[in-house]
Design a protein around this motif. Structure first.
Motif, short mmCIF file in Angstrom:
data_model
loop_
_atom_site.label_atom_id
_atom_site.label_comp_id
_atom_site.label_asym_id
_atom_site.label_seq_id
_atom_site.Cartn_x
_atom_site.Cartn_y
_atom_site.Cartn_z
N ILE A 121 0.80 -1.28 -0.09
CA ILE A 121 -0.29 -0.30 0.03
C ILE A 121 0.90 1.15 -0.05
O ILE A 121 0.30 2.06 -0.82
CB ILE A 121 -0.89 0.23 1.69
N PHE A 122 1.94 1.27 0.61
CA PHE A 122 3.23 2.38 0.58
C PHE A 122 3.59 3.06 -0.66
O PHE A 122 3.44 3.48 -0.96
CB PHE A 122 4.03 2.27 1.65
N ALA A 123 3.78 1.96 -1.49
CA ALA A 123 4.37 1.39 -2.65
C ALA A 123 3.09 2.29 -3.29
O ALA A 123 4.15 3.22 -4.67
CB ALA A 123 4.23 0.24 -3.08
N TRP A 124 2.06 1.26 -2.96
CA TRP A 124 1.55 2.48 -4.64
C TRP A 124 0.79 3.75 -4.53
O TRP A 124 1.04 4.43 -5.20
CB TRP A 124 -0.34 1.42 -4.15
N TYR A 125 0.48 4.30 -3.15
CA TYR A 125 0.57 5.15 -2.11
C TYR A 125 1.77 6.71 -3.26
O TYR A 125 1.27 7.35 -3.40
CB TYR A 125 0.07 5.68 -1.15
N LEU A 126 3.21 6.13 -2.68
CA LEU A 126 3.90 6.74 -3.25
C LEU A 126 3.84 6.82 -4.87
O LEU A 126 4.64 8.49 -5.09
CB LEU A 126 5.12 5.53 -3.02
N TYR A 145 21.67 10.12 -8.97
CA TYR A 145 20.73 8.82 -8.35
C TYR A 145 20.60 7.39 -9.77
O TYR A 145 21.57 7.37 -10.25
CB TYR A 145 19.04 9.25 -8.73
N LEU A 146 20.71 6.69 -7.82
CA LEU A 146 20.18 5.25 -8.79
C LEU A 146 18.85 4.52 -8.73
O LEU A 146 18.79 4.56 -8.23
CB LEU A 146 21.41 4.46 -7.55
N ASP A 147 18.99 4.32 -10.33
CA ASP A 147 17.90 3.87 -10.90
C ASP A 147 18.06 2.57 -11.26
O ASP A 147 17.84 2.52 -12.23
CB ASP A 147 16.87 4.81 -11.58
N PHE A 148 17.10 1.59 -10.79
CA PHE A 148 17.03 0.41 -10.97
C PHE A 148 15.57 0.18 -12.12
O PHE A 148 15.29 -1.27 -12.31
CB PHE A 148 16.66 -0.56 -9.73
N GLY A 149 14.85 0.97 -12.24
CA GLY A 149 13.70 0.75 -13.31
C GLY A 149 12.74 0.01 -13.05
O GLY A 149 12.23 -0.20 -11.58
N VAL A 150 12.25 -1.28 -13.16
CA VAL A 150 11.22 -1.91 -13.14
C VAL A 150 11.68 -2.71 -11.62
O VAL A 150 10.81 -3.79 -11.05
CB VAL A 150 11.21 -2.66 -13.69
N TRP A 151 12.74 -2.81 -11.11
CA TRP A 151 12.88 -3.87 -10.01
C TRP A 151 13.17 -2.45 -9.11
O TRP A 151 14.09 -3.07 -8.32
CB TRP A 151 14.67 -3.57 -10.58
N ASN A 152 13.10 -1.39 -9.19
CA ASN A 152 12.54 -0.36 -8.31
C ASN A 152 11.25 -0.80 -6.66
O ASN A 152 11.94 -0.80 -6.06
CB ASN A 152 12.23 1.03 -8.57
N ILE A 153 10.68 -1.47 -7.26
CA ILE A 153 9.54 -1.86 -6.41
C ILE A 153 9.87 -3.43 -5.42
O ILE A 153 9.55 -3.01 -4.57
CB ILE A 153 8.40 -2.54 -7.43
N PHE A 157 10.44 -3.05 -1.19
CA PHE A 157 10.26 -4.32 -0.81
C PHE A 157 11.35 -4.93 0.55
O PHE A 157 11.13 -4.84 1.58
CB PHE A 157 9.22 -5.72 -1.49
N PHE A 158 12.07 -4.69 -0.54
CA PHE A 158 14.00 -5.96 0.22
C PHE A 158 13.94 -4.68 1.71
O PHE A 158 14.36 -5.15 2.67
CB PHE A 158 14.49 -6.14 -0.96
N ILE A 159 14.34 -3.55 0.81
CA ILE A 159 14.46 -2.31 1.77
C ILE A 159 13.87 -2.06 2.86
O ILE A 159 13.97 -1.78 4.18
CB ILE A 159 15.50 -1.34 1.33
N VAL A 160 11.97 -1.64 2.97
CA VAL A 160 11.42 -1.85 4.09
C VAL A 160 10.96 -2.91 4.98
O VAL A 160 11.30 -2.74 6.31
CB VAL A 160 10.10 -1.47 3.28
N LEU A 161 10.56 -3.80 4.36
CA LEU A 161 10.99 -5.23 5.09
C LEU A 161 12.42 -5.25 6.11
O LEU A 161 12.85 -5.61 7.19
CB LEU A 161 10.75 -6.94 4.90
#
Length: 318
Positions: A121-126, A145-153, A157-161
């Motif tokens: 939900i946090f990611a969706w809102y962001l 900036y470091l941008d991983f494109g489709v891997w950002n999501i 999740f990995f960083i938040v958890l």
């Protein structure tokens, strides 16, 4: 420091400090006493029965203070959601363990499902309702900036958890998680004010709440934060980092969280590979130092000082 920030700190501190003498007796009445592991440090056995779920003080103080400023500072909403969301998962876990007397609390799958849902939900809102990019500022390289494109999501999740559970592992000594995270909250407050990011009311509210909570949590602790507090703080740290595009900085200012997590991973891995030998006397890392003869206050002071120094280093890298 702006008047808004000072006000947020003071309001949150007052709520936390004044609520403690009310909440702690209530938790004792509910018999929300901490159960201490028999295989842990012997010095911890005397803590058995100390009220837990004290993280309610932190949650209530941060939430109540943030609501006051929410209309003028809408960017605090995602941080507050992640903080409260993870805190409620911890509250359910604590309640089942200490009030319902089910020692395991939520199952591992229930916890993971809850954390994944809140993070989703946090990611969706962001992405849907803010202009915050998932590209990450690179320390020491201003404007890059470091941008991983489709891997950002998936990375989000990995960083938040990982941050939430790293903070949870750090909560094992009187005042440890609170003191370390206080330094991180001050760091994010300084950055939020300096960059006019719009989240300073919630970062300052967290700092004030922790100052009030530590009145009751420093050694010898009158109350423990439990998963209610530790998971909430992890959500807070991750939320602030993402709202300011600074998740890479968690590895710097949250070095203690990382050390605690990796000490557990290394301990378990080495135990399996070596056929029963241990790399540390006990994991997480703070227990290793305890069994080496260090006092709780010395370990807490050392870990807090390391965090403060790393926060200063991170400021220099902006």
């Amino acid at each position: 420091m702006s008047k808004i920030s000072i006000t947020a700190v003071m309001i949150s501190f007052c709520i936390s400090a004044l609520s403690g003498p009310i909440l702690i007796p209530f938790l004792r009445w509910l018999k929300c006493g901490q159960t201490v592991r028999d295989d842990g440090p012997a010095a911890h056995l005397k803590k058995s029965g100390t009220p837990t779920m004290g993280g309610i003080l932190i949650l209530a103080s941060v939430a109540a203070t943030s609501v006051i400023f929410a209309e003028d500072y809408p960017r605090i909403a995602p941080v507050l959601f992640l903080t409260v969301g993870f805190g409620l998962i911890g509250l359910m876990d604590d309640y089942i363990k200490v009030v319902c007397r089910r020692s395991l609390g939520l199952t591992a799958w229930q916890k993971l499902l809850g954390q994944l849902s809140v993070t989703g939900i946090f990611a969706w809102y962001l992405i849907r309702y803010t202009d915050v990019s998932l590209a990450m500022k690179i320390p020491c390289f201003p404007g890059r900036y470091l941008d991983f494109g489709v891997w950002n999501i998936p990375i989000l999740f990995f960083i938040v958890l990982g941050t939430a559970n790293g903070t949870n592992f750090t909560d094992g000594l009187d005042g440890l998680a609170g003191s370390v995270t206080l330094m991180v909250a001050v760091f994010f407050s300084v950055v939020a004010l300096g960059t006019a990011s719009g989240i300073e009311p919630v970062t300052c509210a967290a700092a004030g709440a922790l100052l009030g909570f530590l009145l009751f949590n420093v050694h010898p602790a009158q109350v423990f934060m439990g998963d209610t507090g530790s998971l909430a703080l992890g959500g807070f740290v991750a939320g602030c980092a993402y709202m300011m595009q600074m998740p890479l900085y968690i590895a710097i200012v949250g070095v203690i969280y990382l050390a605690e997590v990796f000490s557990v991973i290394l301990q378990v891995s080495f135990y399996k590979v070596s056929g029963g030998r241990r790399l540390f006397k006990m994991a997480p890392l703070h227990h290793h130092f305890e069994l080496c003869g260090w006092s709780e206050t010395r370990i807490t002071a050392l870990f807090t000082i390391i965090t403060a120094l790393m926060c200063l280093a991170a400021l220099n890298m902006l």
